[in-house]
Design a protein around this motif. Structure first.
Motif, PDB file in Angstrom:
ATOM      1  N   CYS A 105       0.840  -1.193   0.000  1.00 47.15           N
ATOM      2  CA  CYS A 105       0.000   0.000   0.000  1.00 47.15           C
ATOM      3  C   CYS A 105       0.878   1.247   0.000  1.00 47.15           C
ATOM      4  CB  CYS A 105      -0.898   0.040   1.231  1.00 47.15           C
ATOM      5  SG  CYS A 105      -2.159  -1.237   1.291  1.00 47.15           S
ATOM      6  N   ILE A 106       0.276   2.343  -0.407  1.00 49.11           N
ATOM      7  CA  ILE A 106       0.852   3.662  -0.165  1.00 49.11           C
ATOM      8  C   ILE A 106      -0.219   4.466   0.549  1.00 49.11           C
ATOM      9  CG2 ILE A 106       2.567   3.658  -2.013  1.00 49.11           C
ATOM     10  CD1 ILE A 106       0.666   5.314  -3.705  1.00 49.11           C
ATOM     11  N   GLU A 107       0.202   5.304   1.480  1.00 46.94           N
ATOM     12  CA  GLU A 107      -0.752   6.107   2.237  1.00 46.94           C
ATOM     13  C   GLU A 107      -0.137   7.439   2.593  1.00 46.94           C
ATOM     14  OE1 GLU A 107      -0.544   5.365   6.883  1.00 46.94           O
ATOM     15  OE2 GLU A 107      -1.235   3.567   5.826  1.00 46.94           O
ATOM     16  N   ALA A 108      -1.027   8.360   2.932  1.00 46.62           N
ATOM     17  CA  ALA A 108      -0.582   9.695   3.366  1.00 46.62           C
ATOM     18  C   ALA A 108      -1.660  10.315   4.233  1.00 46.62           C
ATOM     19  CB  ALA A 108      -0.315  10.583   2.158  1.00 46.62           C
ATOM     20  N   PRO A 109      -1.257  11.135   5.194  1.00 42.62           N
ATOM     21  CA  PRO A 109      -2.249  11.876   5.976  1.00 42.62           C
ATOM     22  C   PRO A 109      -2.727  13.103   5.191  1.00 42.62           C
ATOM     23  CG  PRO A 109      -0.050  12.372   6.769  1.00 42.62           C
ATOM     24  CD  PRO A 109       0.108  11.335   5.684  1.00 42.62           C
ATOM     25  N   ARG A 110      -4.006  13.386   5.313  1.00 41.22           N
ATOM     26  CA  ARG A 110      -4.552  14.639   4.780  1.00 41.22           C
ATOM     27  C   ARG A 110      -4.843  15.493   6.005  1.00 41.22           C
ATOM     28  NH1 ARG A 110      -6.557  15.882   0.119  1.00 41.22           N
ATOM     29  NH2 ARG A 110      -7.205  13.788  -0.510  1.00 41.22           N
ATOM     30  N   ARG A 111      -4.063  16.535   6.196  1.00 46.62           N
ATOM     31  CA  ARG A 111      -4.205  17.356   7.403  1.00 46.62           C
ATOM     32  C   ARG A 111      -4.961  18.623   7.119  1.00 46.62           C
ATOM     33  NH1 ARG A 111      -1.139  14.755  11.318  1.00 46.62           N
ATOM     34  NH2 ARG A 111       0.543  13.545  10.456  1.00 46.62           N
TER      35      ARG A 111
END
Length: 104
Positions: A98-104
């Protein structure tokens, strides 16, 4: 409680990691890659941020603890998981990337 949202891949051709990274970066996100082996589990937990996640290969099933809802992601599928949603996960029989990132 906000609900998680799953978006199946509809892009031209198969979803590869380079393409999925480009989609995230175009949204101003900074993705990181992770992987797990078949049958790995994540115990119930939450995050203080909105998580955007793409399944690159394999599969992973997320369970939303409050509702018991289960969603399985496969290559190219996207999960938008609002902050504070308690969830658990089970990796499929072929493992997962997977790839992931926070959306702040």
């Amino acid at each position: 409680m906000q609900r998680p949202e799953v978006t199946p891949w509809t892009g031209p051709g198969p979803a590869d990691e380079e393409t999925l990274r480009a989609v995230m970066e175009a949204e101003g996100l900074v993705p990181r890659r992770w992987s797990n082996g078949p049958g790995d589990r994540y115990a119930p937990h939450d995050h203080p941020y909105h998580k955007v996640l793409y399944c690159v290969s394999g599969s992973i099933t997320f369970e939303i603890v409050a509702t018991g809802e289960r969603v399985t992601l496969r290559a190219g599928d996207r999960l938008d998981l609002p902050a504070g949603v308690v969830h658990a996960a089970l990796v499929g029989p072929e493992g997962v990337v997977c790839i992931e990132a926070p959306r702040r």
